[in-house]
Scaffold this active site. Structure first.
Site, PDB file in Angstrom:
ATOM      1  CB  ALA A  58      -0.846  -0.043   1.024  1.00 48.08           C
ATOM      2  CB  VAL A  59       1.680   3.995  -2.281  1.00 47.86           C
ATOM      3  CG1 VAL A  59       2.113   5.413  -2.302  1.00 47.86           C
ATOM      4  CG2 VAL A  59       2.926   3.020  -2.535  1.00 47.86           C
ATOM      5  CD  GLU A  72      -5.062 -15.141  -4.148  1.00 47.86           C
ATOM      6  OE1 GLU A  72      -4.693 -16.094  -4.004  1.00 47.86           O
ATOM      7  OE2 GLU A  72      -5.650 -14.297  -3.518  1.00 47.86           O
ATOM      8  N   GLY A  80       6.574   6.325  -7.995  1.00 44.18           N
ATOM      9  CA  GLY A  80       7.614   5.617  -8.098  1.00 44.18           C
ATOM     10  C   GLY A  80       7.870   4.519  -6.768  1.00 44.18           C
ATOM     11  CE1 TYR A  97       1.844  -5.704  -7.390  1.00 46.87           C
ATOM     12  CE2 TYR A  97      -0.262  -6.281  -7.991  1.00 46.87           C
ATOM     13  CZ  TYR A  97       0.642  -5.985  -7.134  1.00 46.87           C
ATOM     14  OH  TYR A  97       0.189  -5.595  -5.971  1.00 46.87           O
ATOM     15  CG  ASN A 152      -5.694  -2.719  -7.854  1.00 47.72           C
ATOM     16  OD1 ASN A 152      -5.429  -1.892  -8.323  1.00 47.72           O
ATOM     17  ND2 ASN A 152      -5.374  -3.083  -6.515  1.00 47.72           N
TER      18      ASN A 152
END
Ligand SMILES: CC(C)(COP(=O)(O)OP(=O)(O)OC[C@H]1O[C@@H](n2cnc3c(N)ncnc32)[C@H](O)[C@@H]1OP(=O)(O)O)[C@@H](O)C(=O)NCCC(=O)NCCS
Length: 165
Positions: free
Chosen positions: A87-88, A120, A96, A132, A125
């Site tokens: 999480a950001v 997963e 980044g 990814y 999303n």
């Protein structure tokens, strides 16, 4: 492990290995990003497992609580690893940070001789899937009707794999 990078124009960030001291910050960040937040106790329980490790991003020298802007937790067992969560903070996205947190995990796993990293992700999303794919993860399985509550249409989980060999 410590990596330094620039965020916005003037703020330097460090990505450092997580410890149990970081659980509150991690829980706060998790709550900004997921509808079912993990408590600091849940994160602490995960962190106490010898197989679990993580990285957290803080402004340079920012050891005080509340200063973290992103974190990632992963698990390694028998050569195979998985991302448990990443999480950001919403205000820190698209600078980044997710890329660098994932990079720290991947470097750590390569140093440990791991074979593969799995995760997963909800098929809806788009931000995470894009991150990814950019990191070379490939979809290897799909679990239909996986995410969502009882009253809503459920979306599929994509299982993605990165070969570390
Ligand atoms: C997914 C998440 C961690 C990405 O963090 P981030 O710091 O914003 O990502 P980065 O800035 O490192 O982005 C790296 C790449 O990911 C992709 N990406 C990130 N956010 C994106 C978005 N909103 N839309 C499309 N692509 C996106 C892009 O390819 C981007 O590269 P670019 O900026 O050069 O185009 C962040 O959006 C987040 O915390 N989301 C909520 C929690 C979550 O969904 N976690 C994943 C659960 S599986």
């Amino acid at each position: 492990m410590r990596h330094r990078f620039s965020f916005r124009r003037h703020v330097e960030f460090d990505i450092v290995a997580m410890t149990s001291q970081d659980c509150q910050d991690a829980a706060r960040l998790h709550a900004t990003s997921f509808s079912r937040p993990w408590s600091d106790g849940e994160i602490n329980t995960l962190m106490s497992k010898s197989t679990v490790f993580g990285f957290i991003a803080r402004p340079e020298g920012g050891k005080a609580a509340g200063t973290a802007t992103g974190f990632v937790l992963a698990q390694l067992a028998a050569g195979e690893a998985e991302i448990l969560t990443i999480a950001v903070a919403p205000e820190g996205r698209r600078h980044g940070m997710g890329w660098r947190l994932m990079g720290a995990v991947i470097r750590h796993l390569r140093a440990e001789g791991a074979d593969a990293l799995f995760l997963e992700v909800d098929e809806t999303n788009a931000a995470a899937i894009s991150l990814y794919r950019k990191l070379d993860f490939r979809e290897v399985a799909r679990r239909d009707h996986y995410y969502g509550d009882r009253n809503a249409a459920k979306s599929a989980a994509l299982v993605m794999r990165l070969d570390l060999g």
